[in-house]
Design a protein around this motif. Structure first.
Motif, short mmCIF file in Angstrom:
data_model
loop_
_atom_site.label_atom_id
_atom_site.label_comp_id
_atom_site.label_asym_id
_atom_site.label_seq_id
_atom_site.Cartn_x
_atom_site.Cartn_y
_atom_site.Cartn_z
N GLY A 265 23.81 165.72 115.52
CA GLY A 265 25.04 166.45 115.27
C GLY A 265 26.00 166.40 116.45
N ASP A 266 25.75 165.49 117.39
CA ASP A 266 26.61 165.34 118.56
C ASP A 266 27.25 163.96 118.54
OD1 ASP A 266 27.19 166.43 121.52
OD2 ASP A 266 26.75 164.29 121.64
N ASP A 267 28.57 163.91 118.65
CA ASP A 267 29.29 162.64 118.51
C ASP A 267 28.96 161.65 119.62
OD1 ASP A 267 30.44 163.47 116.18
OD2 ASP A 267 32.39 163.97 117.06
N THR A 268 28.73 162.13 120.83
CA THR A 268 28.38 161.22 121.92
C THR A 268 27.05 160.54 121.66
OG1 THR A 268 29.61 162.57 123.52
CG2 THR A 268 27.98 161.04 124.41
N ILE A 269 26.09 161.29 121.18
CA ILE A 269 24.78 160.71 120.85
C ILE A 269 24.90 159.76 119.66
CG2 ILE A 269 22.45 161.22 120.04
CD1 ILE A 269 22.91 161.80 122.99
N LEU A 270 25.69 160.12 118.66
CA LEU A 270 25.89 159.23 117.52
C LEU A 270 26.47 157.89 117.97
CD1 LEU A 270 27.31 161.68 114.81
CD2 LEU A 270 25.10 160.50 114.77
N THR A 271 27.41 157.92 118.91
CA THR A 271 27.98 156.68 119.44
C THR A 271 26.92 155.87 120.17
OG1 THR A 271 30.16 157.68 119.67
CG2 THR A 271 29.72 155.72 120.99
N SER A 272 26.09 156.54 120.97
CA SER A 272 25.01 155.85 121.68
C SER A 272 24.00 155.24 120.71
CB SER A 272 24.31 156.84 122.62
OG SER A 272 23.30 156.21 123.37
N MET A 273 23.79 155.90 119.59
CA MET A 273 22.89 155.39 118.56
C MET A 273 23.49 154.20 117.80
SD MET A 273 21.41 158.84 116.75
CE MET A 273 20.12 159.85 117.49
N GLY A 274 24.80 154.04 117.90
CA GLY A 274 25.47 153.00 117.11
C GLY A 274 25.74 153.43 115.69
N ARG A 275 25.81 154.74 115.45
CA ARG A 275 26.06 155.25 114.11
C ARG A 275 27.56 155.32 113.86
NH1 ARG A 275 22.18 154.96 110.79
NH2 ARG A 275 22.52 156.95 109.77
N PRO A 276 28.05 154.74 112.75
CA PRO A 276 29.50 154.60 112.53
C PRO A 276 30.16 155.77 111.82
CG PRO A 276 28.32 153.41 110.83
CD PRO A 276 27.27 154.03 111.72
N TYR A 277 29.89 157.00 112.27
CA TYR A 277 30.50 158.18 111.67
C TYR A 277 30.44 159.31 112.69
CZ TYR A 277 25.57 159.16 110.90
OH TYR A 277 24.23 159.33 111.09
N SER A 278 31.12 160.39 112.41
CA SER A 278 31.12 161.56 113.28
C SER A 278 30.38 162.71 112.60
CB SER A 278 32.55 161.99 113.59
OG SER A 278 33.21 162.40 112.39
N ALA A 279 30.05 163.72 113.38
CA ALA A 279 29.41 164.91 112.82
C ALA A 279 30.34 165.60 111.83
CB ALA A 279 29.01 165.86 113.94
N SER A 280 31.64 165.55 112.11
CA SER A 280 32.60 166.20 111.21
C SER A 280 32.66 165.50 109.86
CB SER A 280 33.99 166.25 111.85
OG SER A 280 34.47 164.95 112.10
N LEU A 281 32.49 164.19 109.83
CA LEU A 281 32.46 163.48 108.55
C LEU A 281 31.24 163.89 107.74
CD1 LEU A 281 33.51 161.36 106.56
CD2 LEU A 281 32.18 159.64 107.81
N PHE A 282 30.09 163.98 108.39
CA PHE A 282 28.88 164.44 107.72
C PHE A 282 29.11 165.83 107.13
CE2 PHE A 282 24.92 166.81 107.64
CZ PHE A 282 24.06 165.95 106.99
#
Length: 437
Positions: A265-282
């Protein structure tokens, strides 16, 4: 009749493929005994999504060899694809079959006239299927009440922690007419619900010519109505369109159940994971579903303790889940997977902290599920009664469209039927007791 057994590890896609292999073997005169007796042929469909999964796959191989000393041992699946050399070192393995030839196992086993070889041999090299028809050559009718149907394979995303694109190749989709044909066969075989699954289901059809989408596939299926209930497996947040949610809300066939991976649920970690979305989109997707389908079940995946995840970033995930109407969580403790970008990431979270964060999330998941169940008490739902009774209570068990396990006291002739059941009381965080109307 010669006998076989298949041991399956990992995802729904693996289960679907094992069921398809089983169907083909039975058509070719092989028997799948219900007992745990020794078999003439043992197939291990392996998983390699984590280092632990690879280890468990090798343990399963050795266990089957010990228990079936005279059997031909075939190893297939993701571990066979990317860890062939390690598996070849296991004494007693006769064949290592990569993904491209997995569906041809019933034919390949006759190439050595049934005699074990002194060393493992693989077929098909490192290539992946290029024809979409190679995805599934036999309808996967197994022992499940709700069979899985793989309509897509492979992944183009290359998330930093995931080895799947290396083990399964690029995205490939099954044409709609073949999907509908498989669904018709499953309906004719007496199944009432099918789960559409894939490695990356949300990109279904983009590789076909002409290109299409999962939304269009579902519209085509609904036009022909080949099955009573259709459930979708995991869909990424960015691929869950408003149109798709509306389609589910307007349909009596599509189940009001969504599984949407979050991971963090953290955008910085999502970017590091290579996940193409934000927590707000979820968050937006979850609220959109609940607006259209108030009783929908919504599950998600969380990866706890990703490299570099601070306490604050972890709490961002916890706070997001706490405020959202999520029905259940699948929690996975992060462990670096050799062969992925994240394997070399610095600032790894200590194992003890990863376990602690996982426990926190699992407790939150239990709380969420109980809350979802309590809101469902008093409702009447259509429940598909499964063919196996609950092991703990002896009661019949079934599943609602919105993914609630329901226990019912009744005779065996209710098995594999859809019944109107009133949800009476919560038994625990995994099931509700119901009464037939």
């Amino acid at each position: 009749m010669p006998t076989f057994k298949i041991t399956t590890l990992g995802c729904k896609v693996n289960q679907c493929e094992s069921d398809a292999i089983s169907s083909s073997l039975k058509k070719n005169g092989w028997a799948d005994p219900e007992t745990e007796e020794k078999s003439d042929l043992c197939i291990i469909n392996t998983c390699a999504v984590t280092g632990k999964a690879s280890m468990q796959s090798r343990q399963a191989i050795r266990k089957l060899i010990r228990e079936n000393p005279n059997a031909k041992i075939i190893v297939t699946g993701c571990a066979a694809q990317i860890e062939e050399k390690e598996i070849a070192k296991i004494k007693g393995v006769h064949h290592i079959i990569p993904h491209p030839d997995k569906q041809n196992i019933p034919d390949l086993i006759f190439l050595t006239d049934g005699k074990p070889e002194t060393s493992p041999s693989g077929y098909g090299g490192e290539s992946f299927p290029k024809k979409t028809s190679d995805l599934l050559t036999h309808t996967p009718a197994g022992k499940r009440t709700r069979p899985f149907l793989k309509v897509q394979d492979g992944c183009n995303s290359f998330c930093s922690y995931c080895v799947v694109p290396y083990s399964r190749g690029r995205s490939r989709s099954m044409p709609a007419d073949q999907v509908i044909s498989h669904l018709n066969h499953l309906a004719q075989a007496g199944y009432h619900e099918v789960v559409l699954t894939g490695i990356h289901l949300g990109v279904y059809g983009l590789d076909l010519n002409p290109a299409t989408t999962l939304f269009e596939l579902l519209r085509n299926i609904l036009k022909s109505s080949p099955i009573e209930r259709l459930r979708l497996s995991s869909i990424e947040p960015g691929e869950l369109s408003d149109d798709l949610i509306h389609l589910v809300s307007d349909s009596s066939v599509l189940c009001d159940h969504f599984h949407i991976p979050l991971q963090s649920g953290d955008d910085t970690i999502l970017t590091s994971m290579g996940r193409p979305y934000s927590a707000s989109l979820f968050e937006d997707r979850v609220y959109k579903i609940k607006k259209m389908l108030p009783d929908a079940g919504i599950g998600t995946d969380i990866l706890a303790g990703f490299s570099g995840e601070t306490e604050k970033q972890f709490l961002n995930t916890v706070e997001l889940i706490e405020k959202l109407p999520i029905s259940y969580l699948h929690v996975f403790p992060f462990s670096p997977r050799k062969g992925t970008a994240a394997y070399s990431f610095k600032n790894r979270v200590p194992d003890s902290e990863v376990r602690k964060r996982s426990m926190t999330l699992r407790a939150l998941g239990k709380k969420k599920r109980l809350s979802f169940f309590e809101k469902a008490v008093g409702q009447t739902r259509e429940i598909l009664i499964e063919t196996q009774r609950d092991a703990n209570t002896g009661l019949l068990k079934g599943l609602s469209t919105n993914y609630i396990q329901v226990l019912v006291d009744g005779p065996d002739d209710l098995k594999n039927s859809i019944r109107q059941i009133r949800l009476a009381r919560v038994v625990n965080d995994y099931s509700i007791y119901g009464a037939e109307l």
